[in-house]
Scaffold this motif. Structure first.
Motif, PDB file in Angstrom:
ATOM      1  N   ASP A  34       1.008  -1.411  -0.149  1.00 16.73           N
ATOM      2  CA  ASP A  34      -0.160   0.194   0.027  1.00 16.73           C
ATOM      3  C   ASP A  34       0.787   1.019  -0.145  1.00 16.73           C
ATOM      4  O   ASP A  34       0.601   2.366  -0.757  1.00 16.73           O
ATOM      5  CB  ASP A  34      -1.390  -0.115   1.260  1.00 16.73           C
ATOM      6  CG  ASP A  34      -1.929  -0.830   1.155  1.00 16.73           C
ATOM      7  OD1 ASP A  34      -1.953  -1.372  -0.101  1.00 16.73           O
ATOM      8  OD2 ASP A  34      -2.619  -1.061   1.672  1.00 16.73           O
ATOM      9  N   LEU A  35       1.687   1.547   0.558  1.00 14.44           N
ATOM     10  CA  LEU A  35       2.959   2.811   0.893  1.00 14.44           C
ATOM     11  C   LEU A  35       3.732   2.299  -0.486  1.00 14.44           C
ATOM     12  O   LEU A  35       3.107   3.447  -0.447  1.00 14.44           O
ATOM     13  CB  LEU A  35       3.879   2.132   1.946  1.00 14.44           C
ATOM     14  CG  LEU A  35       3.551   2.323   3.253  1.00 14.44           C
ATOM     15  CD1 LEU A  35       4.656   1.708   4.528  1.00 14.44           C
ATOM     16  CD2 LEU A  35       2.782   3.443   3.323  1.00 14.44           C
ATOM     17  N   SER A  36       3.719   1.910  -1.403  1.00 10.51           N
ATOM     18  CA  SER A  36       4.603   2.192  -2.826  1.00 10.51           C
ATOM     19  C   SER A  36       3.266   2.855  -3.449  1.00 10.51           C
ATOM     20  O   SER A  36       3.932   3.157  -4.338  1.00 10.51           O
ATOM     21  CB  SER A  36       4.899   0.518  -3.110  1.00 10.51           C
ATOM     22  OG  SER A  36       5.652  -0.069  -2.104  1.00 10.51           O
ATOM     23  N   ILE A  37       1.739   2.775  -3.333  1.00 11.20           N
ATOM     24  CA  ILE A  37       1.164   2.657  -4.097  1.00 11.20           C
ATOM     25  C   ILE A  37       0.407   4.236  -3.851  1.00 11.20           C
ATOM     26  O   ILE A  37      -0.241   5.041  -5.011  1.00 11.20           O
ATOM     27  CB  ILE A  37      -0.171   2.119  -5.344  1.00 11.20           C
ATOM     28  CG1 ILE A  37      -0.599   1.641  -3.802  1.00 11.20           C
ATOM     29  CG2 ILE A  37       1.511   0.526  -5.696  1.00 11.20           C
ATOM     30  CD1 ILE A  37      -1.970   0.528  -4.740  1.00 11.20           C
ATOM     31  N   GLU A  38       0.842   4.704  -2.921  1.00  9.00           N
ATOM     32  CA  GLU A  38      -0.482   5.557  -2.230  1.00  9.00           C
ATOM     33  C   GLU A  38      -0.375   6.874  -3.093  1.00  9.00           C
ATOM     34  O   GLU A  38      -1.291   7.759  -3.077  1.00  9.00           O
ATOM     35  CB  GLU A  38      -0.078   5.559  -0.284  1.00  9.00           C
ATOM     36  CG  GLU A  38       0.950   6.207   0.482  1.00  9.00           C
ATOM     37  CD  GLU A  38       1.109   6.199   1.405  1.00  9.00           C
ATOM     38  OE1 GLU A  38       1.674   7.125   1.814  1.00  9.00           O
ATOM     39  OE2 GLU A  38      -0.136   5.644   1.806  1.00  9.00           O
ATOM     40  N   VAL A  65      -6.440   5.599  -7.296  1.00  7.97           N
ATOM     41  CA  VAL A  65      -5.755   3.768  -7.944  1.00  7.97           C
ATOM     42  C   VAL A  65      -5.622   3.699  -6.431  1.00  7.97           C
ATOM     43  O   VAL A  65      -6.151   1.621  -6.853  1.00  7.97           O
ATOM     44  CB  VAL A  65      -3.949   4.410  -7.655  1.00  7.97           C
ATOM     45  CG1 VAL A  65      -3.172   4.574  -6.948  1.00  7.97           C
ATOM     46  CG2 VAL A  65      -3.644   3.270  -8.850  1.00  7.97           C
ATOM     47  N   THR A  66      -5.800   3.031  -5.528  1.00  8.17           N
ATOM     48  CA  THR A  66      -6.720   2.850  -4.439  1.00  8.17           C
ATOM     49  C   THR A  66      -8.302   2.236  -4.384  1.00  8.17           C
ATOM     50  O   THR A  66      -8.391   0.542  -4.067  1.00  8.17           O
ATOM     51  CB  THR A  66      -6.167   2.741  -2.932  1.00  8.17           C
ATOM     52  OG1 THR A  66      -6.860   4.428  -2.635  1.00  8.17           O
ATOM     53  CG2 THR A  66      -5.201   2.806  -2.851  1.00  8.17           C
ATOM     54  N   ASN A  67      -8.492   2.949  -4.737  1.00 11.30           N
ATOM     55  CA  ASN A  67      -9.880   2.582  -5.604  1.00 11.30           C
ATOM     56  C   ASN A  67     -10.122   1.042  -5.882  1.00 11.30           C
ATOM     57  O   ASN A  67     -11.322   0.078  -5.465  1.00 11.30           O
ATOM     58  CB  ASN A  67     -10.945   3.296  -6.090  1.00 11.30           C
ATOM     59  CG  ASN A  67     -10.784   5.045  -5.343  1.00 11.30           C
ATOM     60  OD1 ASN A  67     -10.222   4.933  -4.003  1.00 11.30           O
ATOM     61  ND2 ASN A  67     -11.745   5.767  -6.122  1.00 11.30           N
ATOM     62  N   CYS A  68     -10.048   0.861  -7.407  1.00  8.06           N
ATOM     63  CA  CYS A  68     -10.166  -0.665  -7.620  1.00  8.06           C
ATOM     64  C   CYS A  68      -9.399  -0.978  -6.986  1.00  8.06           C
ATOM     65  O   CYS A  68     -10.095  -2.828  -6.993  1.00  8.06           O
ATOM     66  CB  CYS A  68      -9.807   0.044  -8.566  1.00  8.06           C
ATOM     67  SG  CYS A  68     -10.832   1.036 -10.394  1.00  8.06           S
TER      68      CYS A  68
END
Length: 91
Positions: free
Chosen positions: A57-61, A75-78
């Motif tokens: 999660d930290l990498s894409i937040e 991006v985290t929605n999907c």
């Protein structure tokens, strides 16, 4: 096209995304092969969403979307919906 995520602005087919997730994580196909077999830009985007599951999660937040929905979606929605589908699939 099942709308597991009615807030999804990209209108992705989450059954198709779940199929790609199954191919990637259960059957062991690599992301590059899946991308090469994609038949549309939408399929490539769906495969990219599956590929992001490899990251924590930290990498894409802080990833910023550069699509027509970038100002309304994150991006985290999907990713959250995809994770829930996979959990149901393997349960």
């Amino acid at each position: 096209m099942p709308l597991y995520n009615p807030d999804c602005l990209g209108n992705y087919d989450f059954e198709n995304i779940a199929r790609f997730a199954r191919l990637r994580f259960i059957e062991g196909h690599n992301t590059i092969d899946l991308l090469q077999q994609a038949t549309s830009e939408t399929e490539k985007e769906e495969i990219a969403l599956v590929a992001m599951l490899d990251l924590d999660d930290l990498s894409i937040e802080n990833i910023k979307l550069h699509c027509k929905h970038a100002d309304k979606c994150h991006v985290t929605n999907c990713r959250k919906v995809i994770k829930e589908l996979i959990e149901k699939e393997v349960a």
